[in-house]
Design a protein around this motif. Structure first.
Motif, PDB file in Angstrom:
ATOM      1  N   ASP A 132      61.886 -22.822  78.892  1.00 50.31           N
ATOM      2  CA  ASP A 132      62.601 -23.419  77.771  1.00 50.31           C
ATOM      3  C   ASP A 132      63.551 -24.499  78.277  1.00 50.31           C
ATOM      4  OD1 ASP A 132      64.814 -22.090  78.858  1.00 50.31           O
ATOM      5  OD2 ASP A 132      64.759 -20.471  77.380  1.00 50.31           O
ATOM      6  N   CYS A 138      60.106 -19.080  78.519  1.00 49.23           N
ATOM      7  CA  CYS A 138      60.302 -19.140  77.070  1.00 49.23           C
ATOM      8  C   CYS A 138      59.848 -17.823  76.446  1.00 49.23           C
ATOM      9  CB  CYS A 138      59.507 -20.310  76.483  1.00 49.23           C
ATOM     10  SG  CYS A 138      59.702 -20.476  74.696  1.00 49.23           S
ATOM     11  N   LEU A 139      60.807 -17.032  75.997  1.00 44.87           N
ATOM     12  CA  LEU A 139      60.493 -15.714  75.452  1.00 44.87           C
ATOM     13  C   LEU A 139      59.702 -15.820  74.147  1.00 44.87           C
ATOM     14  CD1 LEU A 139      63.872 -13.875  76.136  1.00 44.87           C
ATOM     15  CD2 LEU A 139      61.727 -13.638  77.406  1.00 44.87           C
ATOM     16  N   GLN A 140      59.946 -16.851  73.355  1.00 44.57           N
ATOM     17  CA  GLN A 140      59.220 -17.016  72.097  1.00 44.57           C
ATOM     18  C   GLN A 140      57.731 -17.238  72.363  1.00 44.57           C
ATOM     19  OE1 GLN A 140      60.721 -20.145  69.591  1.00 44.57           O
ATOM     20  NE2 GLN A 140      59.105 -19.927  68.075  1.00 44.57           N
ATOM     21  N   THR A 141      57.426 -18.111  73.336  1.00 42.87           N
ATOM     22  CA  THR A 141      56.028 -18.349  73.687  1.00 42.87           C
ATOM     23  C   THR A 141      55.407 -17.094  74.291  1.00 42.87           C
ATOM     24  OG1 THR A 141      56.549 -20.671  74.143  1.00 42.87           O
ATOM     25  CG2 THR A 141      54.464 -19.831  74.996  1.00 42.87           C
ATOM     26  N   ARG A 143      56.128 -13.978  73.617  1.00 43.21           N
ATOM     27  CA  ARG A 143      55.808 -13.047  72.525  1.00 43.21           C
ATOM     28  C   ARG A 143      54.494 -13.413  71.848  1.00 43.21           C
ATOM     29  NH1 ARG A 143      61.285 -14.119  71.285  1.00 43.21           N
ATOM     30  NH2 ARG A 143      62.671 -12.409  71.935  1.00 43.21           N
ATOM     31  N   GLN A 144      54.277 -14.702  71.655  1.00 38.26           N
ATOM     32  CA  GLN A 144      53.062 -15.160  70.967  1.00 38.26           C
ATOM     33  C   GLN A 144      51.803 -14.921  71.789  1.00 38.26           C
ATOM     34  OE1 GLN A 144      54.054 -19.269  70.308  1.00 38.26           O
ATOM     35  NE2 GLN A 144      55.434 -18.829  68.593  1.00 38.26           N
ATOM     36  N   LYS A 145      51.958 -14.842  73.124  1.00 38.68           N
ATOM     37  CA  LYS A 145      50.804 -14.711  74.007  1.00 38.68           C
ATOM     38  C   LYS A 145      50.398 -13.264  74.268  1.00 38.68           C
ATOM     39  CE  LYS A 145      49.876 -19.040  75.296  1.00 38.68           C
ATOM     40  NZ  LYS A 145      48.525 -19.632  75.268  1.00 38.68           N
ATOM     41  N   GLU A 170      64.749  -8.806  79.450  1.00 40.96           N
ATOM     42  CA  GLU A 170      64.155  -9.139  78.154  1.00 40.96           C
ATOM     43  C   GLU A 170      62.633  -9.136  78.241  1.00 40.96           C
ATOM     44  OE1 GLU A 170      66.732 -10.487  79.447  1.00 40.96           O
ATOM     45  OE2 GLU A 170      68.329 -10.370  77.960  1.00 40.96           O
ATOM     46  N   LEU A 174      59.701  -6.541  76.299  1.00 44.66           N
ATOM     47  CA  LEU A 174      58.448  -6.965  75.676  1.00 44.66           C
ATOM     48  C   LEU A 174      57.257  -6.255  76.319  1.00 44.66           C
ATOM     49  CD1 LEU A 174      59.094 -10.804  75.306  1.00 44.66           C
ATOM     50  CD2 LEU A 174      58.984  -9.104  73.482  1.00 44.66           C
TER      51      LEU A 174
END
Length: 389
Positions: A132, A138-141, A143-145, A170, A174
């Motif tokens: 990021d 990037c934690l958001q990406t 999560r999506q993967k 973190e 996940l």
């Protein structure tokens, strides 16, 4: 923290400024004493005999790391180096064709090359998660993967080429939520960051002895969660990792030492245990605070110098500081500093192709501080750079 005493126990501090702790830190005298004493014992009575005479000192290695990582000593194994530990964990994963491994943009070169080799030989897919704006994964990406094809997350906690600290805990949350195995490379974080494997949530963790732990070269370690050990497949066995119980049968050890070899660097193992005790006695929380304060001061003073670029941003930063000078090649600057008895290192674009290609960086310089460094050394370092500029 009695800095004067710590520096007195680190003789080289009187002769040079060592800002290459991310490469190999200076060992304190008690660590060197333990190393030399065992080598001398081998010289006097023989290698096997010295090994038998120092079983308690060898056993201390496991208890020391249990204390450092807040885990059971049975979850600790001695390794020749961090790369050996990390690749062994990867090789032991029972992966099938089509399985996915997720890693990060900041992955260490040898780790990523091992992943590439695995992709070619076992047809594993690799997903690289970008960083990021703060340089962290990037934690958001991420999560999506995460889906049912992902078998492993392999993350480097603190990159060699950046002072960023990735959000390991973190990522661990996940991984647990999605029931995905998690391998953490703590090569640069062990010894400068207070680590708790349960809070991080990793199943496996590997690291080096020579860096921030201040142990000997040629030493490393691994942590393997007890519940994970039987799931992993040993690439090989010997008479240490298993017992030959019948002509056509053997029984594997019931602890993490199943990943060790019988023949190993006994003196280094003993000395690394002493190094870990040394750090724990000082207090890892105290060490972490001291390193971050010194690194923040170094970054602040470097940013005040004209023509100097500092590459770390954000709040989660370690003792690694990367920079360059507009008017000087990184290798030439390193040579200049060494001529003034200041040790630093060069981070090369060639071995950081994922990260540096994304960031558009050439070869850059790296200064890495430890708790035995001082504010006066930082001032001297910056004055030397000012003269060079």
């Amino acid at each position: 923290m009695n800095t004067d005493l710590l520096r007195a126990q680190t003789p080289a501090c009187h002769d040079l400024i060592h800002f290459n702790n991310a490469g190999a830190a200076l060992s304190p005298q008690p660590v060197n004493d333990a190393l030399f004493e065992h080598l001398l014992l081998e010289q006097r009575i023989g290698g096997y005999e010295a090994g038998e005479a120092t079983l308690d000192a060898q056993e201390n290695f496991y208890h020391a790391f249990g204390r450092l990582l807040r885990c059971n000593p049975r979850e600790i194994a001695y390794m020749e180096n961090a790369t050996r530990a990390w690749t062994l964990m990867l090789q032991a994963m029972p992966l099938a064709q089509g399985d996915r491994i997720i890693t990060g943009q900041s992955e260490y070169a040898s780790n990523y090359m091992t992943l590439l080799h695995l992709a070619k030989t076992r047809h594993i897919r690799i997903d690289v998660i970008p960083n990021d704006n703060n340089g962290q994964i990037c934690l958001q990406t991420l999560r999506q993967k995460l889906d049912e094809d992902v078998r492993l997350i392999a993350l480097t906690h603190v990159p060699s080429q950046s002072g960023v600290i990735h959000p390991a805990a973190e990522v661990g949350k996940l991984a647990r939520k999605h029931r995905i195995f998690y391998l953490l490379d703590a090569c640069q974080s062990a010894g400068q960051i207070d680590l708790d494997v349960d809070k991080i949530g990793c199943d496996m963790l590997t690291g080096s002895g020579r860096k921030y732990l201040r142990g000997p070269r040629g030493t490393g370690f691994m942590y393997v969660r007890q519940s994970m050990q039987d799931y992993l497949e040993l690439p090989s066995v010997d008479l240490h990792s298993a017992s030959w119980t019948r002509k056509d049968h053997f029984t594997i050890r019931d602890d993490a030492r199943r990943f060790e070899n019988w023949e190993h660097y006994v003196a280094g193992k003993i000395a690394l245990g002493v190094a870990v005790d040394y750090a724990c006695d000082l207090g890892m929380n105290v060490i972490e605070d001291r390193v971050r304060i010194l690194a923040a001061l170094l970054r602040e003073k470097l940013r005040q110098l004209p023509g100097v670029n500092v590459y770390e941003e954000g709040d989660a930063l370690s003792g690694i500081v990367t920079f360059n000078c507009d008017s000087h090649d990184a290798s030439a600057l390193q040579k200049f500093l060494r001529g003034h008895r200041i040790n630093t290192s060069v981070v090369r674009h060639q071995i950081n192709q994922l990260d540096f290609a994304q960031r558009g960086l050439p070869d850059i310089n790296r200064a890495s501080v430890h708790y035995y460094n001082t504010e006066q050394e930082i001032d001297t370092f910056c004055r030397c750079l000012s003269v060079r500029n």
